[in-house]
Motif scaffolding. Structure first.
Motif, mmCIF file in Angstrom:
data_model
loop_
_atom_site.group_PDB
_atom_site.id
_atom_site.type_symbol
_atom_site.label_atom_id
_atom_site.label_comp_id
_atom_site.label_asym_id
_atom_site.label_seq_id
_atom_site.Cartn_x
_atom_site.Cartn_y
_atom_site.Cartn_z
ATOM 1 N N HIS A 265 0.839 -1.221 0.000
ATOM 2 C CA HIS A 265 0.000 0.000 0.000
ATOM 3 C C HIS A 265 0.866 1.261 0.000
ATOM 4 O O HIS A 265 1.725 1.411 0.865
ATOM 5 C CB HIS A 265 -0.907 0.016 1.228
ATOM 6 C CG HIS A 265 -1.901 -1.095 1.255
ATOM 7 N ND1 HIS A 265 -1.657 -2.296 1.899
ATOM 8 C CD2 HIS A 265 -3.129 -1.204 0.710
ATOM 9 C CE1 HIS A 265 -2.709 -3.095 1.744
ATOM 10 N NE2 HIS A 265 -3.614 -2.461 1.021
ATOM 11 N N ASP B 237 -2.905 4.974 -2.074
ATOM 12 C CA ASP B 237 -3.862 3.974 -1.580
ATOM 13 C C ASP B 237 -4.418 4.381 -0.223
ATOM 14 O O ASP B 237 -5.621 4.375 0.006
ATOM 15 C CB ASP B 237 -3.181 2.604 -1.403
ATOM 16 C CG ASP B 237 -2.702 2.009 -2.712
ATOM 17 O OD1 ASP B 237 -3.389 2.199 -3.732
ATOM 18 O OD2 ASP B 237 -1.639 1.369 -2.702
ATOM 19 N N GLU B 238 -3.519 4.703 0.681
ATOM 20 C CA GLU B 238 -3.946 4.992 2.053
ATOM 21 C C GLU B 238 -4.774 6.267 2.125
ATOM 22 O O GLU B 238 -5.762 6.330 2.865
ATOM 23 C CB GLU B 238 -2.725 5.083 2.979
ATOM 24 C CG GLU B 238 -2.014 3.751 3.163
ATOM 25 C CD GLU B 238 -2.949 2.672 3.693
ATOM 26 O OE1 GLU B 238 -3.402 2.783 4.830
ATOM 27 O OE2 GLU B 238 -3.227 1.713 2.942
ATOM 28 N N GLN C 183 -7.274 2.232 10.706
ATOM 29 C CA GLN C 183 -6.465 2.536 9.517
ATOM 30 C C GLN C 183 -5.081 3.032 9.892
ATOM 31 O O GLN C 183 -4.807 4.230 9.925
ATOM 32 C CB GLN C 183 -7.174 3.558 8.630
ATOM 33 C CG GLN C 183 -6.655 3.408 7.190
ATOM 34 C CD GLN C 183 -6.957 4.588 6.306
ATOM 35 O OE1 GLN C 183 -7.916 5.306 6.529
ATOM 36 N NE2 GLN C 183 -6.119 4.766 5.290
ATOM 37 N N PRO D 93 -0.616 2.349 9.715
ATOM 38 C CA PRO D 93 0.453 1.739 8.905
ATOM 39 C C PRO D 93 1.000 0.457 9.533
ATOM 40 O O PRO D 93 1.702 -0.296 8.863
ATOM 41 C CB PRO D 93 1.515 2.831 8.822
ATOM 42 C CG PRO D 93 1.224 3.748 9.958
ATOM 43 C CD PRO D 93 -0.231 3.636 10.293
ATOM 44 N N LYS E 215 2.838 -1.580 6.377
ATOM 45 C CA LYS E 215 2.757 -0.934 5.066
ATOM 46 C C LYS E 215 3.953 -0.018 4.871
ATOM 47 O O LYS E 215 3.863 1.191 5.075
ATOM 48 C CB LYS E 215 1.457 -0.117 4.974
ATOM 49 C CG LYS E 215 0.188 -0.946 5.143
ATOM 50 C CD LYS E 215 -1.055 -0.080 5.284
ATOM 51 C CE LYS E 215 -2.293 -0.945 5.489
ATOM 52 N NZ LYS E 215 -3.492 -0.169 5.880
ATOM 53 N N VAL F 155 4.075 3.675 2.752
ATOM 54 C CA VAL F 155 3.101 4.761 2.958
ATOM 55 C C VAL F 155 3.672 6.161 2.759
ATOM 56 O O VAL F 155 2.911 7.111 2.646
ATOM 57 C CB VAL F 155 2.427 4.704 4.353
ATOM 58 C CG1 VAL F 155 1.428 3.570 4.419
ATOM 59 C CG2 VAL F 155 3.459 4.627 5.459
ATOM 60 N N TYR G 188 -3.060 12.253 5.155
ATOM 61 C CA TYR G 188 -2.809 10.959 5.780
ATOM 62 C C TYR G 188 -1.994 11.090 7.065
ATOM 63 O O TYR G 188 -2.370 10.555 8.107
ATOM 64 C CB TYR G 188 -2.108 10.023 4.789
ATOM 65 C CG TYR G 188 -1.817 8.655 5.357
ATOM 66 C CD1 TYR G 188 -2.856 7.825 5.762
ATOM 67 C CD2 TYR G 188 -0.516 8.198 5.495
ATOM 68 C CE1 TYR G 188 -2.601 6.564 6.307
ATOM 69 C CE2 TYR G 188 -0.247 6.942 6.030
ATOM 70 C CZ TYR G 188 -1.290 6.136 6.431
ATOM 71 O OH TYR G 188 -1.032 4.898 6.968
#
Lengths: 314, 314
Positions: B157, B161-162, B181, B183, B196, B199, B252
C-alpha cells in the motif's frame, strides 16, 4: 416525472432523496428541512429575535424568507464589502428584497463606516481577501446583534458550504476547526448564538427555492473567491455526489454524529471571561480586537483597484 | 532540471518535496522514505522474518526489492485470484521477478487449492468482487505467515492507496474503520503483524522506482476494480494534489497524528482470545472463519465468465 407527494407534474428532482417535486411540495420540503434543522439542533427558541445575515445571494435571501414563513421574528443585516460592482449589485438585491416585503434591513458600508474595504485590506495585509472578509463579517454580525438586542445570528450556509469546509478541515485534520464546525455555536463570552438553518439543503435546492418563489438574487459568485481552495473542494465533492447521491449529506451529518464531539472534547474551550476591545468594546483576548487592528493597519490607504486572485482551475 | 542532491541532470520531479532527482538519488530517496516509515512506526525489528505479499504490480515488487536492499530477510507470497488474463499475467510477473533474483516465492492458486476464484465468488455472493478478493487475501496472507513462521506480513500500500481509503472512511465517518487505519497493525489473537512500508511514497514514485531499477511489473489495473469508488476517491484526491502538492501526505499523516487515536480509543478492541475455525484452524469469532464460509458457499460452482463491473466514470 411526478411529484412524490401529490403525483402532479414535477419540476425538480432531488437525487439524494430519490424524489421529484411539484413547485408547491418542493417549497414545502425546503421549509420542512429548515424546520427540522432548527429543531434537531435547538437553533432558535420561541420568542427569540433573529438577525439574518444577508448578502443578496440565494442562500441568505431564502433563509430570511423561510424563517419568516416559519413564524420567526427575523430582521436582516447586510455588509457592503467594497468588492466593486459585485458588492454594489449584492447590496442592491438585498435592499430590493427587504423593501418589497417591508422587512427591516440594516446595511453597513465597510468603507464609509469603517474606512476600508476588502480588496484594500487584502492588499495591505498581503493575505487572501477571504481572510479580511470573514474577519469583518464575524465582527460586524456580532456587533449588530449586540446593538440591536438580537438573540441569534443566522447565516445562509448550506449543505454544500458545510461539506466543503469540512472537507478542507479534514484535509489538514485541524482538530480545533473540526471541533468548532457545528450548525450551532452557543452564546458565550458576549458573542451571540450563531446558527446555520440551511444545513439540510443543497445549493441547487436553495437556488431552485428562490426561482420558484420569484426571489431575485445575485447569481454571480464573489470575483475575489475565484480559484480559492473552497471552490476546489466543492468541485471534488460534486464529483463524488454525482456518482453517489447523498454523499455530502452523509459526510456532514455522520461527522456531526460520529466525530465532532471527539474533536470538541480535545479542544479546550476558553471559557474565561474576555476583556473588552479598547477601541470598540467588543470581547477580545488582547487590547484591541482583530477588526480594530485591521482598521488601524488599513487607515488612510486609498482603495486599491479590484483584482481577482486568479482564474479558477480548469 | 537538476538533482537536488548532486546537481547532475534530473529525470524526475517530486512536486510535494519541491525537488528533482537524478536516477541514483531518486532511488536513494525512495529507500530512505521506506526506512523512515519502518523506523517511525516500528514496523520491523532486527532479525524478524518478513513475508511480502506480491501481486506482480509496481508497489509490491518495489516493496520486496527495497526491503531486501535495506537488509531485511524477506520472502514473497502471491495469490493467483483467477481474474482471467489479468491474474495469469500478474502471477507470471511475480514469478519472473523472484526467479531472476533467486528469491523464494510461494504462489497459491485460489481455484486449484481452494476451489473458487474471485469472479465466481462475486457472482455467488452477489457482492462486489473486491469484497471476496480482500477477504481471501487477508486469510491467505495470515495463513501463509503462520505456516512459514514469519513475524511480519508486509503489503505494498502506497500513499495514494492509504489517502484514498482514508477519504472513503471519512466520507462515511466510519469510526471503526478510521480507528483501524494504521500503517502497522500489531500482532494479536494469532494474527501476524501487518505493515505498510510504502506509505511515504506516492504511486507515481513507486512506478518510477520500478522503471529506473528495470523491474518488469504489470501496468494493467485489475479489470474488476473498474469504476469502483476507491478509484473515484483517488481521482478526487489527484485533483486536490495537482492544485496543492503535498495534500495527500498531509491528509494521511495529519490524520495519524491528530485524529487516529481518537477513533481507536472509541473503538473497543476485542482483546479476547478467539476460537479456532472448525475447518482450517484460523482464529475466528464463529465456528467457521469467513474464508471457509465463502469456500462452502462457492463449492461446486463452475467458474463464471469474467465480467468487468462497469466502465469507469468519465
Amino acid at each position: 416525472m411526478k411529484c412524490r407527494v401529490c403525483r402532479g407534474p414535477a419540476v425538480i428532482d432531488v437525487r439524494r432523496q430519490n424524489a421529484n417535486y411539484c413547485p408547491e411540495h418542493f417549497l414545502r420540503m425546503c421549509r420542512d428541512q429548515v424546520a427540522k434543522a432548527i429543531d434537531e439542533f435547538a437553533m432558535i427558541r420561541p420568542g427569540e429575535r433573529v438577525l439574518m445575515t444577508v448578502s443578496g445571494g440565494k442562500d441568505s435571501l431564502m433563509g430570511w424568507d423561510v424563517l419568516r414563513e416559519l413564524g420567526y421574528e427575523v430582521d436582516g443585516f447586510c455588509i457592503s464589502l467594497g468588492i466593486g460592482e459585485y458588492s454594489a449589485a449584492s447590496t442592491a438585491a438585498a435592499r430590493a428584497f427587504a423593501d418589497e416585503r417591508g422587512w427591516p434591513l440594516e446595511v453597513v458600508d465597510l468603507r464609509e463606516e469603517h474606512g476600508f474595504d476588502v480588496p484594500t485590506a487584502a492588499h495591505v495585509t498581503r493575505r487572501v481577501p477571504c481572510s479580511a472578509c470573514g474577519l469583518s463579517k464575524r465582527h460586524l454580525f456580532d456587533d449588530a446583534a449586540r446593538r440591536g438586542g438580537y438573540d441569534v445570528v443566522a447565516t445562509g450556509h448550506n449543505l454544500d458550504d458545510e461539506a466543503a469546509v469540512l472537507f478542507g478541515n479534514v484535509l489538514r485534520w485541524d482538530a480545533e476547526y473540526l471541533g468548532r464546525q457545528l450548525p450551532v455555536l452557543p452564546e458565550r463570552n458576549g458573542f451571540p448564538r450563531k446558527v446555520k438553518p440551511l444545513v439540510r439543503l443543497a445549493e441547487r435546492e436553495t437556488a431552485a427555492y428562490c426561482v420558484l418563489r420569484g426571489i431575485d438574487y445575485i447569481v454571480e459568485e464573489c470575483p475575489m473567491a475565484e480559484g480559492n481552495k473552497h471552490l476546489g473542494y466543492k468541485a471534488a465533492l460534486n464529483a463524488i455526489e454525482a456518482e453517489s447521491p447523498g454523499s455530502k449529506h452523509v459526510v456532514y451529518f455522520h461527522f456531526l454524529r460520529e466525530a465532532s464531539a471527539l474533536f470538541a472534547s480535545r479542544t479546550a474551550q476558553e471559557a474565561d471571561a474576555l476583556g473588552a476591545c479598547g477601541r470598540c468594546g467588543a470581547p477580545t483576548t488582547g487590547d484591541l480586537c482583530a477588526f480594530c487592528r485591521l482598521q488601524e493597519r488599513t487607515a488612510g490607504h486609498e482603495p486599491v483597484e479590484l483584482k481577482p486572485r486568479r482564474k479558477a482551475p480548469t
